[in-house]
Design a protein around this motif. Structure first.
Motif, PDB file in Angstrom:
ATOM      1  N   GLU A 378       0.832  -1.209   0.000  1.00 23.87           N
ATOM      2  CA  GLU A 378       0.000   0.000   0.000  1.00 23.87           C
ATOM      3  C   GLU A 378       0.867   1.260   0.000  1.00 23.87           C
ATOM      4  O   GLU A 378       0.590   2.218  -0.726  1.00 23.87           O
ATOM      5  N   LYS A 379       1.905   1.258   0.798  1.00 24.08           N
ATOM      6  CA  LYS A 379       2.724   2.460   0.959  1.00 24.08           C
ATOM      7  C   LYS A 379       3.621   2.748  -0.245  1.00 24.08           C
ATOM      8  O   LYS A 379       3.967   3.898  -0.513  1.00 24.08           O
ATOM      9  N   SER A 381       2.821   1.884  -3.374  1.00 23.37           N
ATOM     10  CA  SER A 381       2.019   1.806  -4.605  1.00 23.37           C
ATOM     11  C   SER A 381       2.047   3.087  -5.433  1.00 23.37           C
ATOM     12  O   SER A 381       1.814   3.044  -6.638  1.00 23.37           O
ATOM     13  N   THR A 382       2.320   4.223  -4.811  1.00 22.66           N
ATOM     14  CA  THR A 382       2.317   5.504  -5.545  1.00 22.66           C
ATOM     15  C   THR A 382       3.730   6.017  -5.799  1.00 22.66           C
ATOM     16  O   THR A 382       3.899   7.158  -6.238  1.00 22.66           O
ATOM     17  N   GLN A 383       4.736   5.195  -5.522  1.00 25.28           N
ATOM     18  CA  GLN A 383       6.114   5.659  -5.637  1.00 25.28           C
ATOM     19  C   GLN A 383       6.852   4.934  -6.752  1.00 25.28           C
ATOM     20  O   GLN A 383       6.636   3.744  -6.991  1.00 25.28           O
ATOM     21  N   LYS A 384       7.726   5.670  -7.421  1.00 22.83           N
ATOM     22  CA  LYS A 384       8.621   5.073  -8.398  1.00 22.83           C
ATOM     23  C   LYS A 384       9.884   4.642  -7.666  1.00 22.83           C
ATOM     24  O   LYS A 384      10.624   5.470  -7.138  1.00 22.83           O
ATOM     25  N   LEU A 404       2.737  -3.491  -9.279  1.00 25.10           N
ATOM     26  CA  LEU A 404       2.675  -2.029  -9.235  1.00 25.10           C
ATOM     27  C   LEU A 404       3.446  -1.481 -10.428  1.00 25.10           C
ATOM     28  O   LEU A 404       4.645  -1.739 -10.584  1.00 25.10           O
ATOM     29  N   GLU A 405       2.761  -0.710 -11.255  1.00 23.73           N
ATOM     30  CA  GLU A 405       3.320  -0.307 -12.545  1.00 23.73           C
ATOM     31  C   GLU A 405       4.557   0.573 -12.397  1.00 23.73           C
ATOM     32  O   GLU A 405       5.466   0.542 -13.243  1.00 23.73           O
ATOM     33  N   MET A 406       4.657   1.351 -11.326  1.00 21.20           N
ATOM     34  CA  MET A 406       5.780   2.273 -11.167  1.00 21.20           C
ATOM     35  C   MET A 406       6.990   1.633 -10.482  1.00 21.20           C
ATOM     36  O   MET A 406       8.035   2.259 -10.337  1.00 21.20           O
ATOM     37  N   GLU A 523       6.050   4.836   6.034  1.00 21.22           N
ATOM     38  CA  GLU A 523       6.014   6.163   5.397  1.00 21.22           C
ATOM     39  C   GLU A 523       7.278   6.955   5.728  1.00 21.22           C
ATOM     40  O   GLU A 523       7.869   7.598   4.844  1.00 21.22           O
TER      41      GLU A 523
END
Length: 556
Positions: A378-379, A381-384, A404-406, A523
């Motif tokens: 989850e943490k 998932s939005t990071q490259k 996760l695509e990134m 985080e």
């Protein structure tokens, strides 16, 4: 200033001409001419790591990211053998390394000379080629040195494999000159691309079109946008199902991305393919191997640019040594999609049902190895970032979660040992602009703790240690728990203190053992401007029972 050795001057000159710039040294004396030579040229980026085993995995991690050879350089004797685990991993993972081992004069081998042993071809079973450089500085010897170094670079680049250069030296070792006076010409080895001839391609297409149940299984490989696009197109065929693992670095919402989870719902022959194509390197899923070895496809094509075919399901019928993107680019010309098959939907429907049950179970899952992996996913998932997965439990847990695509995924799945995951991640972090996050178990971290013995540890390295106080995989796989030897000889339970290990190497550390604190700690780890170690302690939990319960729920 550079080395007075003419052969070293030739080596430095040629590696520079071939644009190989990263040199990882292991301290010693016999390799002093090489230390002086490479450090005397500002073109090269050099590092010194004391533990040779760790240094070799560090170099592997670098080469894994840049996809070009990294040089390892050691003194003579047993230090040479300490490189072996990483060299074997690089061989099977197809990572290019150039290993330069300094050696004693050949006449002194086996005659009691200190730090001497039989070094030529010492890695013979796990190396693309071995070279033993001449001892002389005669013009003919310098020419031969140049030929060998050119060939070593060519083989490592073209085959993406480790090569070994054994470099004997006589004393004195520390002689220097102001400027190099010897060089050799760079030999360019041109790379060609081969394709199947028209008749061979037509034969494969005929078999493919005649089948209503086809599967493409993607093993470990580097991210490839063109291949990803081609597979998305072929996946529109209703008779095709594409299975990926995170290490394949291929992504699409319609790919079957959680193989083990989906296989829990596969229970009849309608799911078994008639034709299987495998691409890439090793496949993690043991369940998939077991099912397809028992229910063999009529045809199995393996597509990979290599000189050996992987008959992983004992059903290989066609080996096609071509880059997968080149093959599918040719294969997809005038492609005829099937419209009367439900094979793709059959797999995708079970994948989606498994995904729904996965989410439902995890929404109420208590603190455990499984819950920890959900929080991490989850943490990030939005990071490259670059995700390095340790063996053996960590990499398997990650396969239960959506790709996760990134995220770029890597794991030492060449021979799948636990011994160098931290060092590999450290090497990767040293060369990556984004964060490198290592997910590792406690045993793997403790075993490779010398990865932290590095004066230039990257601030981009973030290590998450999931500490279940032993090799938790042995409570999951069938067999060990049925013996009286589980704790001591398989799981190897322990009470070693990870905080003290971290403190000893001066690395920031934090430990949590509950969901609420873990969320904020992960985080903080990702946002930190320093190398960090986060210990997520699950040693007081029946992790295996939770995992078994999870799979039972997936089947519903």
């Amino acid at each position: 200033m550079t080395s007075g050795s003419y052969r070293v001057q030739v080596a430095v000159d040629l590696l520079k001409k071939h644009e190989i710039e990263n040199i990882i040294f292991s301290p010693g004396s016999r390799n002093a001419p090489l230390v002086i030579g490479f450090n005397g040229d500002e073109y090269f980026h050099t590092k010194s790591l004391v533990d040779e085993r760790s240094a070799a995995f560090f170099a592997l991690g670098m080469a894994q990211q840049i996809r070009k050879p990294v040089v390892l350089c050691s003194t003579s004797g047993s230090s040479v053998l300490n490189y072996a685990p990483a060299i074997a991993e690089a061989f099977y993972q197809k990572i290019p390394l150039i290993i330069i081992t300094a050696d004693r004069p050949p006449e002194w081998i086996d005659h009691g000379e200190g730090q001497s042993m039989r070094q030529y071809k010492v890695y013979e079973n796990y190396i693309a080629e071995s070279f033993n450089l001449p001892m002389l500085d005669h013009p003919d010897a310098l020419w031969q040195t140049g030929v060998m170094i050119n060939e070593a670079v060519h083989i490592s680049n073209q085959q993406s494999k480790p090569v070994h250069i054994n470099f004997p030296f006589r004393e004195p070792l520390y002689e220097t000159v102001n400027k190099a006076t010897k060089s050799q010409k760079k030999i360019i080895h041109h790379q060609t691309h081969q394709l199947l001839n028209k008749d061979e391609m037509l034969g494969l297409k005929k078999s493919w079109y005649n089948s209503n149940k086809k599967m493409i299984i993607c093993g470990s490989m580097n991210s490839n946008k063109e291949l990803n696009h081609l597979l998305r197109e072929i996946n529109k065929d209703s008779s095709v199902s594409i299975l990926t693992e995170t290490t394949s670095n291929l992504y699409d919402d319609l790919f079957i991305g959680c193989i083990d989870r989906t296989l829990e719902r596969v229970n009849d022959h309608s799911f078994y393919p008639e034709i299987v194509i495998t691409i890439g390197n090793s496949i993690i899923s043991k369940k998939l191997k077991k099912i397809l070895r028992k229910n063999k496809p009529i045809e199995h094509w393996h597509i990979e640019k290599t000189n050996r075919a992987q008959d992983i399901f004992t059903s290989l019928t066609n080996f096609i040594p071509i880059e997968p993107d080149l093959f599918f680019s040719d294969f997809m010309m005038n492609y005829q999609k099937k419209g009367n098959s439900n094979f793709s939907n059959l797999w995708y429907n079970e994948f989606k049902k498994g995904e729904e049950n996965h989410k439902n179970y995890l929404s109420n899952c208590r603190w455990s190895d499984l819950k920890v992996h959900e929080l991490i996913q989850e943490k990030i998932s939005t990071q490259k970032l670059n995700l390095q997965m340790g063996n053996s439990t960590s990499v398997r847990y990650v396969q239960l979660f959506k790709h996760l695509e990134m995220v770029k995924y890597n794991s030492n799945r060449g021979i799948s040992g636990i011994d160098g995951s931290s060092s590999t991640a450290s090497g990767a972090a040293s060369i990556n602009k984004e964060n490198t996050v290592l997910l590792t178990g406690d045993l793997g971290f403790i075993y490779d703790q010398n990865a932290l013995w590095n004066n230039n540890l990257s601030k981009k390295l973030k290590i998450i240690v999931i500490n279940n106080q032993g090799g938790g995989i042995f409570k999951i796989i069938p067999g060990p728990s049925k013996t009286p030897y589980l704790n001591e000889f398989f799981e190897t339970s322990h009470n070693l203190n990870i905080e003290k290990i971290s403190s000893g190497f001066g690395v920031n550390y934090k430990k949590v053992d509950n969901i609420k604190e873990a969320e904020s700690a992960i985080e903080d780890l990702l946002a930190s401007n320093h190398s960090e170690i986060l210990e997520l302690f699950t040693g007081n939990v029946n992790n295996e029972e939770i995992l078994f319960e999870y799979f039972d729920n997936i089947k519903k």
